[in-house]
Design an enzyme around this catalytic site. Structure first.
Site, mmCIF file in Angstrom:
data_model
loop_
_atom_site.group_PDB
_atom_site.id
_atom_site.type_symbol
_atom_site.label_atom_id
_atom_site.label_comp_id
_atom_site.label_asym_id
_atom_site.label_seq_id
_atom_site.Cartn_x
_atom_site.Cartn_y
_atom_site.Cartn_z
ATOM 1 C CG ASP A 61 -5.710 -13.778 -20.885
ATOM 2 O OD1 ASP A 61 -5.033 -12.721 -20.842
ATOM 3 O OD2 ASP A 61 -5.049 -15.023 -20.423
ATOM 4 C CB SER A 62 -4.794 -15.690 -26.290
ATOM 5 O OG SER A 62 -4.342 -14.737 -26.865
ATOM 6 C CB THR B 150 -6.482 -6.248 -27.004
ATOM 7 O OG1 THR B 150 -5.156 -6.676 -26.934
ATOM 8 C CG2 THR B 150 -6.847 -5.901 -28.231
ATOM 9 C CE1 TYR C 249 6.537 -17.406 -27.155
ATOM 10 C CE2 TYR C 249 4.155 -16.476 -26.701
ATOM 11 C CZ TYR C 249 5.641 -16.725 -26.566
ATOM 12 O OH TYR C 249 5.948 -16.283 -25.196
#
Ligand code: ITT
Length: 199
Positions: free
Chosen positions: A71-72, A9, A154
């Site tokens: 992956d999220s 990442t 978020y």
């Protein structure tokens, strides 16, 4: 000797959380930010699991070392599961989260159902090249207003009932114990300790 673990990442929020969770267990956490040549990954999967696999395989094939990818994303009931796998690209990859979060708050002004889920798929590419995927889900609601500056993405609008706060308002350690990423990673660590537990 510290065991090296490559996290596939460039997301600094993810890197920080993986470091917090893996360093106490004796891992030296590396990321794509430590790799000289940038690695281009085409995330064209339809699910979190597919994209996690793509990331782990692409990086393993280049670096030939054990890799963990993540992956999220955030799925919001009122938005029929959006932004989902497009969470990073939602309203444009370079758009600020202040803007994205305010957009979501505006969209949900009249919403009766504010439920949302954070989902994380972690793929582990082992030394032999085999890939194993583990998932974690965290249930929450979209807050009525953004709050807090901790975490990333978020988190300021993700209200977690048991804490009575948004994830932007809690310490990362607290978040990691219950988060989608923390849960997926706990499954991976259990697998690494005893692969037969997932047979
Ligand atoms: P890499 O592919 O390099 O890992 P990315 O940010 O593009 O980085 P994803 O495609 O998996 O990664 O998108 C994940 C997005 O989902 C992330 O950018 C946030 O917008 C959101 N997200 C996931 N987990 C989160 C968390 O714990 N807190 C806040 N936002 C999160």
């Amino acid at each position: 000797m510290m065991k090296k673990m490559m996290i596939a990442t460039t997301n600094v929020g993810k890197i920080k959380e993986f470091k917090q969770m893996l360093e106490p267990l004796g891992y030296e956490v590396l990321s794509l930010l430590d790799v000289k040549e940038p690695i281009d990954i085409e995330e064209d999967g339809k699910t979190f699991a597919e994209n996690a696999r793509i990331k782990a395989k692409t990086v393993f094939d280049i670096l030939h070392m054990p890799v963990i990818s993540d992956d999220s994303g955030l799925s919001i009931n009122h938005l029929h599961g959006a932004p989902g796998v497009y969470s990073a690209r939602f309203l444009g990859k370079d758009t600020s989260y202040e803007y994205k979060n305010q957009y979501i708050l505006d969209e949900l002004k009249q919403a009766k159902d504010r439920r949302c889920q954070y989902v994380c798929a972690i793929a582990y590419a082992k030394e032999d090249g085999s890939i194993h995927v583990f998932e974690g889900v965290m249930e929450g609601t979209v807050a009525f207003q953004a709050a807090g500056h901790n975490g990333f993405g978020y988190d300021p609008i993700f209200f977690y009932e048991p804490f009575g706060r948004t994830l932007g308002e809690v310490e990362e350690e607290q978040k990691n114990k219950v988060s989608h990423r923390g849960l997926a990673l706990a499954k991976l660590l259990a697998y690494m300790e005893d692969p037969s537990c997932y047979m």
